[in-house]
Enzyme design. Structure first.
Site, PDB file in Angstrom:
ATOM      1  N   ASN A   9       0.696  -1.229  -0.220  1.00 46.21           N
ATOM      2  CA  ASN A   9       0.111  -0.375  -0.792  1.00 46.21           C
ATOM      3  C   ASN A   9       1.002   1.227  -0.088  1.00 46.21           C
ATOM      4  OD1 ASN A   9      -2.166   2.105   0.148  1.00 46.21           O
ATOM      5  ND2 ASN A   9      -2.911   1.031   2.341  1.00 46.21           N
ATOM      6  N   ARG A  89      -2.603  -2.244  -3.529  1.00 49.66           N
ATOM      7  CA  ARG A  89      -3.560  -1.787  -3.546  1.00 49.66           C
ATOM      8  C   ARG A  89      -3.437  -0.296  -3.991  1.00 49.66           C
ATOM      9  NH1 ARG A  89      -5.429   3.241   0.694  1.00 49.66           N
ATOM     10  NH2 ARG A  89      -7.422   3.015   0.594  1.00 49.66           N
ATOM     11  N   HIS A 178     -12.556   2.544   0.205  1.00 50.13           N
ATOM     12  CA  HIS A 178     -12.615   1.532   0.848  1.00 50.13           C
ATOM     13  C   HIS A 178     -13.058   0.821   0.724  1.00 50.13           C
ATOM     14  CE1 HIS A 178     -12.437   5.181   3.961  1.00 50.13           C
ATOM     15  NE2 HIS A 178     -11.416   4.785   3.504  1.00 50.13           N
ATOM     16  N   ASN A 209      -8.986   7.436  10.125  1.00 52.35           N
ATOM     17  CA  ASN A 209      -8.905   8.834   9.666  1.00 52.35           C
ATOM     18  C   ASN A 209      -9.766   8.898   8.148  1.00 52.35           C
ATOM     19  OD1 ASN A 209      -7.389  11.267  10.536  1.00 52.35           O
ATOM     20  ND2 ASN A 209      -6.129  10.697   8.545  1.00 52.35           N
ATOM     21  N   ARG A 239     -11.033  15.451   6.843  1.00 47.80           N
ATOM     22  CA  ARG A 239     -11.308  15.774   5.562  1.00 47.80           C
ATOM     23  C   ARG A 239     -12.537  16.906   6.549  1.00 47.80           C
ATOM     24  NH1 ARG A 239     -10.363   9.743   2.325  1.00 47.80           N
ATOM     25  NH2 ARG A 239      -8.382   9.952   4.423  1.00 47.80           N
ATOM     26  N   GLU A 332     -13.817  -0.413  15.269  1.00 53.16           N
ATOM     27  CA  GLU A 332     -13.951  -1.235  16.448  1.00 53.16           C
ATOM     28  C   GLU A 332     -13.433  -1.124  17.391  1.00 53.16           C
ATOM     29  OE1 GLU A 332     -10.545  -3.352  13.601  1.00 53.16           O
ATOM     30  OE2 GLU A 332     -11.030  -2.881  12.138  1.00 53.16           O
ATOM     31  N   GLU A 383      -8.212  -6.122   5.014  1.00 51.13           N
ATOM     32  CA  GLU A 383      -8.439  -5.361   3.926  1.00 51.13           C
ATOM     33  C   GLU A 383      -6.856  -5.804   3.005  1.00 51.13           C
ATOM     34  OE1 GLU A 383      -9.049  -0.866   3.028  1.00 51.13           O
ATOM     35  OE2 GLU A 383      -8.468  -1.149   5.638  1.00 51.13           O
TER      36      GLU A 383
END
Length: 401
Positions: A9, A89, A178, A209, A239, A332, A383
Site C-alpha cells: 500500500n 492497493r 475503502h 482517519n 477531511r 472497531e 483489507e
C-alpha cells in the site's frame, strides 16, 4: 504448503506492506517505510512479535525503499520463497476496473489516466507498482482497486445532479473507496448472521482517519458516501465530508484563498482536527472531551450526528436491514462513538447493549445490540487479506492458462 502474498500500500511518502497467508489472512511479517523523500526516512519491520528499525538513505524514494525492503526480506528466505504474488492497493480505478487485474503496461497507463480523480493517491500507487516490479521482477503483480466493489451501484445512486455531459465526457460521478474493507466485513457479517451474502442487506461503516459508509442490498453495494474523490460524506480525521458546494467558491472569491489552499484546507485541516482545533485522533478527543474540552465534545458530536444521519438514510437503499456493521480503527475500538451514534437512532429500532459494547474492541468481533434491536456487529477489517486472496487467485489462474 501455505502460500503467501506480499501486499503493498504505497502512499506519497510511505509504503505499508505485509506478507499475508492466503489461507487465513494472518500477517506473518509486516512493515512501514515512512517519511520517504525526507532526511529522516525510516523502515520498520515486525516479525514474530519482534520489531526492527532501519534508517533509509536521505531523500529515499519508493524505488530505493522497495529495494531495501527486498534486501531485508532476503533474511527471511523460507518465507520469501513462499510468496506467490504481489498485491497492490490502488485507490482509483474509475469505470475501467470492476475487479482485480494482473498488471501490464496497459493497466499502468489506465491507472495513470485516472490519477486526476485521486491526485494524492494514484500517482503514489503507480510509483509503488513500477518500483516493486523492479525490486521483484520474478513475481506476478496484481492491482486491487478500492473503487471496484462499488461498480454494482445503480446510476441513480452514483450520478450527481449535474449536466449529464460531465459524466459522459469526464466521468464525474460517485465512485466510492475503502472497497476492500466493505467487501471483507460484509462477507464476515453474513457468516456471523449464518446466511449467504447474496441474501444479506447490510449497512457497513468504515470509521478511521478516513471514513465511509456503504449500503449493501442482496450482497451488492448499492450506495456509498465517498464520491468522485475521498472527500465527500462523513466527517473524517482531517477531511470535511459533505458541505455546501458554494463554500470553496466563497473562500476563493471573498476570502482570497487560492484553489490549492482551499483543497488543502478541505482535505488536511478540516474534520475532527478542524472542529476541535486539537487533533484528528479520536482517542485524544474522547479523553479531552471527558475532561471538559468543549471543542473536542463538539467535534465528536458532529461526527456521530453525521454518521447517524447517513445510517438512517441508507436504510432506504439497503432494504429490510439484517445488520449494521462497524469497522475501521474508530469503528472497531471506540465504544463511545458506537454508543453515541446508536443513541441517535433509537426511533429506528436501534439500541445498544452497553456491557457488550464496552467489551468489543482490540480485534474482537461480535454483536453489541440489545435483544429487540436491529443487529449491530463490530468486525475488525482485514483489507490485506482481501488483496492477498484476489492476487493469489489471479496468479494461479494465469499460471493454469
Amino acid at each position: 504448503m501455505s502460500s503467501y502474498v506480499l501486499v503493498l500500500n504505497c502512499g506519497s511518502s510511505s509504503i505499508k506492506f505485509a506478507i499475508v497467508a492466503v489461507n487465513n489472512g494472518e500477517s506473518i511479517l509486516s512493515g512501514l517505510a515512512e517519511n520517504l523523500g525526507s532526511d529522516n526516512s525510516t523502515l520498520k519491520i515486525s516479525h514474530a512479535k519482534t520489531s526492527t528499525s532501519y534508517s533509509l538513505p536521505a531523500n529515499c524514494k519508493h524505488e530505493s525503499a522497495l529495494s531495501s525492503i527486498n534486501n531485508i526480506l532476503n533474511e527471511y528466505q523460507d518465507l520469501k520463497q513462499k510468496v506467490v504474488a504481489i498485491g497492490h492497493r490502488v485507490v482509483h480505478g474509475g469505470e475501467i476496473f470492476t475487479q482485480a487485474t494482473l498488471i501490464d503496461d496497459e493497466v499502468k497507463a489506465a491507472i495513470k489516466n485516472t490519477s486526476h480523480m485521486a491526485p494524492l493517491h494514484n500517482p503514489a500507487n503507480l510509483s509503488g507498482i513500477e518500483s516493486a516490479q523492479l525490486a521483484f521482477p520474478a513475481l506476478q503483480h496484481v492491482a486491487v482497486f478500492d473503487t471496484a466493489f462499488f461498480q454494482t451501484m445503480p446510476k441513480h445512486a452514483y450520478l450527481y445532479a449535474l449536466p449529464y455531459e460531465l459524466y459522459k465526457t469526464h466521468g464525474i460521478r460517485r465512485y466510492g473507496f475503502h472497497g476492500s474493507s466493505h467487501e471483507f466485513v460484509s462477507t464476515k457479517a453474513a457468516e456471523l448472521l449464518n446466511q449467504p451474502l447474496e441474501v444479506s442487506n447490510l449497512i457497513t461503516a468504515h470509521l478511521g482517519n478516513g471514513c465511509s459508509i456503504t449500503a449493501i442490498n442482496q450482497g451488492k453495494a448499492i450506495d456509498t458516501s465517498l464520491g468522485l474523490t475521498p472527500l465527500e460524506g462523513l466527517v473524517m480525521g482531517t477531511r470535511c465530508g459533505d458541505l455546501d458546494p458554494s463554500i470553496p467558491t466563497y473562500m476563493q472569491e471573498t476570502l482570497g484563498y487560492s484553489a490549492s489552499k482551499v483543497n488543502d484546507l478541505l482535505n488536511k485541516s478540516s474534520g475532527l482536527l478542524g472542529i476541535s482545533e486539537l487533533s484528528n485522533d479520536c482517542r485524544l478527543l474522547e479523553e479531552q472531551s471527558k475532561n471538559g474540552n468543549e471543542l473536542a465534545q463538539l467535534a465528536l458530536e458532529i461526527f456521530c450526528y453525521r454518521l447517524a444521519k447517513y445510517i438512517a438514510s441508507y436504510m432506504v437503499a439497503s432494504g429490510p436491514l439484517d445488520a449494521l456493521v462497524f469497522t475501521g480503527g474508530i469503528g472497531e475500538n471506540s465504544s463511545f462513538i458506537r454508543q453515541r451514534t446508536i443513541a441517535m437512532l433509537s426511533t429506528l429500532n436501534f439500541s445498544i447493549n452497553e456491557q457488550l459494547n464496552e467489551k468489543m474492541r482490540f480485534g474482537h468481533a461480535g454483536f453489541v445490540q440489545q435483544e429487540a434491536s436491529h443487529k449491530i456487529i463490530v468486525i475488525p477489517t482485514n483489507e490485506e487479506w482481501v488483496i492477498a486472496n484476489k492476487a493469489a487467485k489471479l496468479t494461479l489462474a494465469s499460471g493454469e492458462q
